[in-house]
Write an enzyme that holds these catalytic residues in place. Structure first.
Site, PDB file in Angstrom:
ATOM      1  N   GLU A   1       0.860  -1.186   0.000  1.00 43.65           N
ATOM      2  CA  GLU A   1       0.000   0.000   0.000  1.00 43.65           C
ATOM      3  C   GLU A   1       0.896   1.236   0.000  1.00 43.65           C
ATOM      4  OE1 GLU A   1      -2.478   2.116   3.452  1.00 43.65           O
ATOM      5  OE2 GLU A   1      -3.232   0.096   3.000  1.00 43.65           O
TER       6      GLU A   1
ATOM      7  N   ASP B   1      -6.241   8.811   9.713  1.00 46.86           N
ATOM      8  CA  ASP B   1      -4.886   8.444  10.125  1.00 46.86           C
ATOM      9  C   ASP B   1      -4.493   9.082  11.444  1.00 46.86           C
ATOM     10  OD1 ASP B   1      -3.955   6.732   7.980  1.00 46.86           O
ATOM     11  OD2 ASP B   1      -4.174   8.499   6.702  1.00 46.86           O
TER      12      ASP B   1
END
Length: 227
Positions: free
Chosen positions: A22, A33
């Protein structure tokens, strides 16, 4: 996170046993995040890693890893700014296998080929819709909250896997968010079909490719023992 060192780091991750890589395309407000990925995004942006540069980074990584699935992960605003169809075309041309758009719900932009995410808070209807439209595998967010290493694996994963198995018609299930240790990998791997590790891998990568390869291998070993 995309940067000049990304191709070498991706190569090291695969050397350590990663089946898929990724690649973070940095965004200024990454809502999903935690602090590690946020700091990495800020560093990348300060180094000039905008969409065009990230696509070049993706192409360089693809040249180094011709057979490994590469999946850019980013946010909808970046695709909106670049142009939805243009981004999809440019990413595919640069070597992307699929996409992850963290804040794009299942059902939105149905023509965009991407991996769908579901969480413990997702309804059965949402899980079913995500499984029907996901590209290759379903990303199980193991907890409510942002990315980042945790001391313990989320106890919500068991129930989420059980529901997803029932609703997804055999789609592979990969668990992510909060997984950082071999013990986490073993526990998550006993439930799901694979794991996704981001924040801790980003931290380890700061010590270079060799450290990352060793870390990935430490996660791969307990998964292989389950096979």
């Amino acid at each position: 996170m995309c940067g000049p060192e990304t191709p070498a780091l991706a190569d090291a991750a695969v050397e350590g046993g990663a089946d898929l890589v990724e690649l973070g395309f940095p965004f200024s407000d990454p809502l999903a995040d935690g602090p590690v990925i946020r700091r990495a995004a800020e560093r990348a942006l300060s180094q000039g890693m905008r969409t065009a540069a990230c696509l070049e980074c993706l192409a360089d990584t693809r040249a180094r890893l011709p057979h490994t699935p590469l999946v850019p992960m980013t946010y909808a605003s970046l695709l909106e700014a670049h142009g939805w169809e243009r981004f999809a075309d440019d990413a595919q041309a640069a070597g992307a296998t699929s996409l992850i758009v963290a804040d794009l719900p299942a059902g939105e932009r149905p023509g965009l080929r991407r991996v769908q995410l579901v969480a413990p808070t997702s309804t059965d209807e949402r899980i079913r819709l995500a499984a029907e439209s996901t590209d290759g595998w379903l990303y199980l967010v193991t907890l409510t909250g942002t990315t980042g290493a945790r001391d313990e694996l989320s106890d919500a994963l068991d129930g989420l896997v059980e529901r997803a198995r029932t609703l997804s018609n055999g789609v592979p299930l990969y668990a992510g968010f909060g997984i950082s240790t071999p013990a986490h990998a073993a526990a998550a791997g006993a439930l799901a079909d694979g794991i996704v590790v981001g924040s801790r891998a980003v931290q380890v990568a700061e010590d270079g490719p060799a450290a990352l390869a060793t870390y990935v291998a430490s996660l791969r070993a307990p998964l292989d023992s389950l096979a």
